[in-house]
Design an enzyme around this catalytic site. Structure first.
Site, PDB file in Angstrom:
ATOM      1  N   PRO A  92     -18.257  28.387  -5.689  1.00  0.00           N
ATOM      2  CA  PRO A  92     -16.994  28.671  -5.315  1.00  0.00           C
ATOM      3  C   PRO A  92     -16.105  27.909  -6.071  1.00  0.00           C
ATOM      4  CG  PRO A  92     -18.064  28.659  -3.257  1.00  0.00           C
ATOM      5  CD  PRO A  92     -18.874  28.008  -4.436  1.00  0.00           C
ATOM      6  N   GLU A 119     -27.394  23.185   1.178  1.00  0.00           N
ATOM      7  CA  GLU A 119     -26.047  23.057   1.039  1.00  0.00           C
ATOM      8  C   GLU A 119     -25.438  22.673  -0.232  1.00  0.00           C
ATOM      9  OE1 GLU A 119     -24.630  23.945   3.984  1.00  0.00           O
ATOM     10  OE2 GLU A 119     -26.777  23.766   4.553  1.00  0.00           O
ATOM     11  N   ARG A 157     -25.525  45.305 -19.360  1.00  0.00           N
ATOM     12  CA  ARG A 157     -24.916  46.615 -19.523  1.00  0.00           C
ATOM     13  C   ARG A 157     -23.971  46.626 -20.482  1.00  0.00           C
ATOM     14  NH1 ARG A 157     -23.311  49.617 -15.816  1.00  0.00           N
ATOM     15  NH2 ARG A 157     -21.327  50.221 -16.616  1.00  0.00           N
ATOM     16  N   ASP A 172     -15.130  51.982 -21.100  1.00  0.00           N
ATOM     17  CA  ASP A 172     -14.029  51.995 -21.774  1.00  0.00           C
ATOM     18  C   ASP A 172     -12.871  51.689 -20.516  1.00  0.00           C
ATOM     19  OD1 ASP A 172     -15.432  52.426 -24.100  1.00  0.00           O
ATOM     20  OD2 ASP A 172     -14.882  54.611 -24.143  1.00  0.00           O
TER      21      ASP A 172
END
Ligand code: 9WO
Length: 254
Positions: A92, A119, A157, A172
């Site tokens: 994060p 952790e 992808r 697109d």
């Protein structure tokens, strides 16, 4: 492209390797994948990879040494082909992942996905070995594997040949910096809700105009930050003036 995952749970990567577009891309030879288990780089009979945090507190941390050895093995393996990998860690505290960063990363020859568990990882290993920290959002997971899988999916992808023509058009729509327009399929009326008339008329210019208007209004409503970053053409400003944000596009999004 090469993906090298350093992970205690290599089976999790079957989710990308075994299914859908990402499976087909692997079959087409568009990328290669290897996993490296830090447990295989321990010396003790228990194959220990974790230990308690200095300063106390709950939970365990991943020790630096098994990860360092695993990363050395990856590095050695790639060096045989004169490749130098880019090492990514998921946390994060990392930079938020964007479409733009995905498009840059797809041209990298070799990517190491360092997946934390417990952790977290001893900070010294991160300082010494990590090139980039990436976040998928402000929430905590049980490990770095799911963000690693998401990054792999997003990159794969974009590899040339991964998408068929039918899939490519869909791509697109994010490339233009707007959220997607709504989509409808049969039946024409479902639970009393009709498909928008314009989509059934076969007027392709009108359909394109409606979709752009929907994308603009939805983006202005749900993600005004995206529009602020991207800017609007004169034509787009005119469309938004006629169809401003505010009116909710659907119940669930409110
Ligand atoms: C957890 C964490 C929480 C608050 C501030 C910083 C933090 N770093 C980590 C961390 O690196 N955790 C390791 C990976 C070990 C525990 C599971 N991990 C993890 C990664 N949890 N959540 C993520 C993550 C990664 C990317 N985007 C969102 C969440």
């Amino acid at each position: 492209m090469r993906f090298e995952a350093v992970t205690l749970f290599p089976e999790m990567f079957d989710a990308v390797l075994d299914y859908g577009i990402t499976r087909r891309a692997l079959d087409r030879g568009l990328y290669r994948f290897k996993s490296w288990n830090p447990r295989d780089f321990t010396d003790d009979p228990h194959r220990t990879v974790d230990d308690r945090p200095y300063g106390g507190g709950p939970g365990m941390l991943m020790q630096a040494e098994p990860l360092d050895r695993a990363l050395n093995a990856v590095q050695q393996d790639l060096a045989r082909e004169s490749l130098k990998p880019w090492v990514v860690h998921f946390s994060p505290r990392g930079r938020p992942l964007t479409h733009q960063r995905v498009m840059e990363m797809k041209d990298m020859a070799a990517l190491v996905l360092l997946c934390g568990r417990y952790e977290g990882i001893d900070e010294r290993l991160l300082q010494r070995r990590v090139d980039e920290e990436l976040s998928l959002g402000d929430f905590v997971l049980s490990g770095g594997e799911l963000p690693a899988l998401a990054l792999m999916d997003a990159i794969i992808r974009q590899l040339p040949g991964a998408l068929n023509a039918a899939d490519s058009a869909v791509e697109d729509s994010f490339a233009n910096g707007l959220l997607d327009c709504p989509h409808f399929t049969r039946p024409e009326v479902w639970q009393g809700m009709a498909v928008p008339e314009v989509l059934k008329g076969g007027n392709h210019a009108a359909i394109a105009q409606w979709r752009l208007q929907q994308s603009l209004t939805i983006t202005a409503t749900h993600r005004p930050d995206l529009l602020a970053k991207r800017g609007l053409s004169k034509q787009e400003q005119d469309i938004l003036a006629v169809h401003p944000p505010g009116a909710p596009q659907n119940e669930a999004a409110r």
